[in-house]
Every structure is written in C-alpha cells, then in structure tokens.
Design a protein around this motif. Structure first.
Motif, PDB file in Angstrom:
ATOM      1  N   ARG A  65      85.126  99.434  34.448  1.00 48.13           N
ATOM      2  CA  ARG A  65      86.388  99.125  33.771  1.00 48.13           C
ATOM      3  C   ARG A  65      87.580  99.673  34.542  1.00 48.13           C
ATOM      4  NH1 ARG A  65      86.996  95.086  30.793  1.00 48.13           N
ATOM      5  NH2 ARG A  65      88.676  96.076  29.682  1.00 48.13           N
ATOM      6  N   SER A  66      87.372 100.732  35.321  1.00 40.53           N
ATOM      7  CA  SER A  66      88.446 101.317  36.129  1.00 40.53           C
ATOM      8  C   SER A  66      88.809 100.445  37.320  1.00 40.53           C
ATOM      9  CB  SER A  66      88.015 102.700  36.633  1.00 40.53           C
ATOM     10  OG  SER A  66      86.897 102.581  37.504  1.00 40.53           O
ATOM     11  N   GLY A  67      87.967  99.411  37.599  1.00 38.22           N
ATOM     12  CA  GLY A  67      88.214  98.524  38.723  1.00 38.22           C
ATOM     13  C   GLY A  67      87.375  98.835  39.944  1.00 38.22           C
ATOM     14  N   ASN A  68      86.628  99.926  39.902  1.00 33.91           N
ATOM     15  CA  ASN A  68      85.796 100.307  41.038  1.00 33.91           C
ATOM     16  C   ASN A  68      84.503  99.496  41.052  1.00 33.91           C
ATOM     17  OD1 ASN A  68      87.614 102.317  41.836  1.00 33.91           O
ATOM     18  ND2 ASN A  68      86.666 103.820  40.494  1.00 33.91           N
ATOM     19  N   PRO A  69      84.210  98.834  42.171  1.00 37.12           N
ATOM     20  CA  PRO A  69      82.947  98.096  42.270  1.00 37.12           C
ATOM     21  C   PRO A  69      81.782  99.054  42.474  1.00 37.12           C
ATOM     22  CG  PRO A  69      84.184  97.917  44.312  1.00 37.12           C
ATOM     23  CD  PRO A  69      85.042  98.687  43.354  1.00 37.12           C
ATOM     24  N   PHE A  70      80.610  98.644  42.005  1.00 38.69           N
ATOM     25  CA  PHE A  70      79.397  99.429  42.225  1.00 38.69           C
ATOM     26  C   PHE A  70      78.205  98.492  42.179  1.00 38.69           C
ATOM     27  CE2 PHE A  70      79.525  99.108  37.704  1.00 38.69           C
ATOM     28  CZ  PHE A  70      78.244  99.276  37.232  1.00 38.69           C
ATOM     29  N   VAL A  71      77.066  99.002  42.593  1.00 39.62           N
ATOM     30  CA  VAL A  71      75.842  98.215  42.614  1.00 39.62           C
ATOM     31  C   VAL A  71      74.849  98.881  41.672  1.00 39.62           C
ATOM     32  CG1 VAL A  71      73.982  97.348  44.063  1.00 39.62           C
ATOM     33  CG2 VAL A  71      76.286  97.512  44.987  1.00 39.62           C
ATOM     34  N   LEU A  72      74.226  98.072  40.807  1.00 35.35           N
ATOM     35  CA  LEU A  72      73.295  98.571  39.797  1.00 35.35           C
ATOM     36  C   LEU A  72      71.912  97.978  40.028  1.00 35.35           C
ATOM     37  CD1 LEU A  72      72.902 100.063  37.013  1.00 35.35           C
ATOM     38  CD2 LEU A  72      73.402  97.862  35.964  1.00 35.35           C
ATOM     39  N   ASN A  73      70.900  98.794  39.902  1.00 36.28           N
ATOM     40  CA  ASN A  73      69.533  98.306  39.972  1.00 36.28           C
ATOM     41  C   ASN A  73      69.255  97.547  38.680  1.00 36.28           C
ATOM     42  OD1 ASN A  73      66.769  97.900  39.961  1.00 36.28           O
ATOM     43  ND2 ASN A  73      66.289  99.947  40.727  1.00 36.28           N
ATOM     44  N   ALA A  74      69.148  96.228  38.771  1.00 38.19           N
ATOM     45  CA  ALA A  74      68.980  95.375  37.591  1.00 38.19           C
ATOM     46  C   ALA A  74      67.703  95.691  36.821  1.00 38.19           C
ATOM     47  CB  ALA A  74      68.999  93.909  38.000  1.00 38.19           C
ATOM     48  N   GLU A  75      66.725  96.271  37.480  1.00 38.78           N
ATOM     49  CA  GLU A  75      65.463  96.587  36.810  1.00 38.78           C
ATOM     50  C   GLU A  75      65.590  97.766  35.844  1.00 38.78           C
ATOM     51  OE1 GLU A  75      62.239  96.798  39.578  1.00 38.78           O
ATOM     52  OE2 GLU A  75      62.894  94.984  40.601  1.00 38.78           O
ATOM     53  N   LEU A  76      66.702  98.476  35.894  1.00 39.98           N
ATOM     54  CA  LEU A  76      66.916  99.611  34.997  1.00 39.98           C
ATOM     55  C   LEU A  76      67.614  99.220  33.696  1.00 39.98           C
ATOM     56  CD1 LEU A  76      68.060 102.332  37.550  1.00 39.98           C
ATOM     57  CD2 LEU A  76      65.768 101.923  36.617  1.00 39.98           C
ATOM     58  N   ILE A  77      68.038  97.957  33.587  1.00 39.26           N
ATOM     59  CA  ILE A  77      68.773  97.523  32.391  1.00 39.26           C
ATOM     60  C   ILE A  77      67.832  97.393  31.206  1.00 39.26           C
ATOM     61  CG2 ILE A  77      70.108  95.642  31.347  1.00 39.26           C
ATOM     62  CD1 ILE A  77      71.184  95.029  34.167  1.00 39.26           C
ATOM     63  N   LYS A  78      68.195  98.064  30.113  1.00 39.18           N
ATOM     64  CA  LYS A  78      67.440  97.953  28.859  1.00 39.18           C
ATOM     65  C   LYS A  78      68.050  96.850  28.006  1.00 39.18           C
ATOM     66  CE  LYS A  78      65.682 100.743  25.060  1.00 39.18           C
ATOM     67  NZ  LYS A  78      65.635 102.117  24.508  1.00 39.18           N
ATOM     68  N   PHE A  79      69.381  96.892  27.798  1.00 45.71           N
ATOM     69  CA  PHE A  79      70.065  95.803  27.110  1.00 45.71           C
ATOM     70  C   PHE A  79      71.548  95.810  27.435  1.00 45.71           C
ATOM     71  CE2 PHE A  79      69.651  99.203  23.945  1.00 45.71           C
ATOM     72  CZ  PHE A  79      70.944  99.366  23.480  1.00 45.71           C
ATOM     73  N   VAL A  80      72.198  94.666  27.148  1.00 43.06           N
ATOM     74  CA  VAL A  80      73.625  94.463  27.411  1.00 43.06           C
ATOM     75  C   VAL A  80      74.261  94.001  26.117  1.00 43.06           C
ATOM     76  CG1 VAL A  80      75.310  93.176  28.778  1.00 43.06           C
ATOM     77  CG2 VAL A  80      73.091  93.764  29.784  1.00 43.06           C
ATOM     78  N   GLU A  81      75.430  94.561  25.801  1.00 41.43           N
ATOM     79  CA  GLU A  81      76.122  94.154  24.577  1.00 41.43           C
ATOM     80  C   GLU A  81      77.622  94.082  24.825  1.00 41.43           C
ATOM     81  OE1 GLU A  81      75.652  97.189  21.490  1.00 41.43           O
ATOM     82  OE2 GLU A  81      75.329  98.654  23.070  1.00 41.43           O
ATOM     83  N   GLU A  82      78.313  93.250  24.038  1.00 42.62           N
ATOM     84  CA  GLU A  82      79.766  93.148  24.071  1.00 42.62           C
ATOM     85  C   GLU A  82      80.301  93.604  22.725  1.00 42.62           C
ATOM     86  OE1 GLU A  82      81.494  89.442  25.365  1.00 42.62           O
ATOM     87  OE2 GLU A  82      79.887  89.163  26.813  1.00 42.62           O
ATOM     88  N   VAL A  83      81.123  94.663  22.744  1.00 41.46           N
ATOM     89  CA  VAL A  83      81.607  95.237  21.467  1.00 41.46           C
ATOM     90  C   VAL A  83      83.063  95.699  21.507  1.00 41.46           C
ATOM     91  CG1 VAL A  83      79.349  95.912  20.553  1.00 41.46           C
ATOM     92  CG2 VAL A  83      80.522  97.429  22.135  1.00 41.46           C
ATOM     93  N   PRO A  84      84.113  95.065  21.894  1.00 46.78           N
ATOM     94  CA  PRO A  84      84.196  93.831  22.656  1.00 46.78           C
ATOM     95  C   PRO A  84      83.984  94.035  24.153  1.00 46.78           C
ATOM     96  CG  PRO A  84      86.404  94.579  22.233  1.00 46.78           C
ATOM     97  CD  PRO A  84      85.448  95.555  21.555  1.00 46.78           C
ATOM     98  N   ASP A  85      84.121  95.280  24.672  1.00 51.47           N
ATOM     99  CA  ASP A  85      83.846  95.502  26.094  1.00 51.47           C
ATOM    100  C   ASP A  85      82.350  95.382  26.346  1.00 51.47           C
ATOM    101  OD1 ASP A  85      86.519  96.032  26.770  1.00 51.47           O
ATOM    102  OD2 ASP A  85      86.321  98.119  26.153  1.00 51.47           O
TER     103      ASP A  85
END
Length: 65
Positions: free
Chosen positions: A7-27
């Motif tokens: 959200r600060s604008g800094n790009p990063f790379v995430l290991n997709a295999e570590l994702i448990k779930f994604v939600e919008e609340v609203p962010d």
C-alpha cells in the motif's frame, strides 16, 4: 513468485505458495500460512490471477477454456 505492490507503493515479490487466503475489506489483505498479513494495492482478483499464472508456469496446469 509473484510481483505485488505494498500500500505504501513499494514493490515486492511474494512466494505464491505461502498464500492461505486473500480478502478485500475494502483493501486487499493477503494472509500467509504462518498467519502474517500483507496489505497490497492489487485487487483480490489480480492476486488470484497472478497466483494461478504462477501455478500454471510451475506445475503445468492447463489454461482455462
């Protein structure tokens, strides 16, 4: 690995295999398997799309019909 933007604008790379779930609340909040939460600029649909593309590339999943 998928490229995302904090959200600060800094790009990063995430290991997709570590994702448990994604939600919008609203962010968009990504919760990882270890319970860590990451707030990103991308929508949940964008994160899911990037994670699916990563899986297709690494596991030879078929393209959607």
């Amino acid at each position: 690995m998928i490229k995302l933007t904090r959200r600060s604008g800094n790009p990063f790379v995430l290991n997709a295999e570590l994702i448990k779930f994604v939600e919008e609340v609203p962010d968009t909040i990504i919760t990882l398997r270890d319970g860590e939460k990451v707030l990103v600029k991308e929508t949940a649909d964008e994160v899911v799309g990037k994670a699916l593309e990563y899986c297709r590339q690494t596991r030879f999943l078929p393209e959607p019909v």
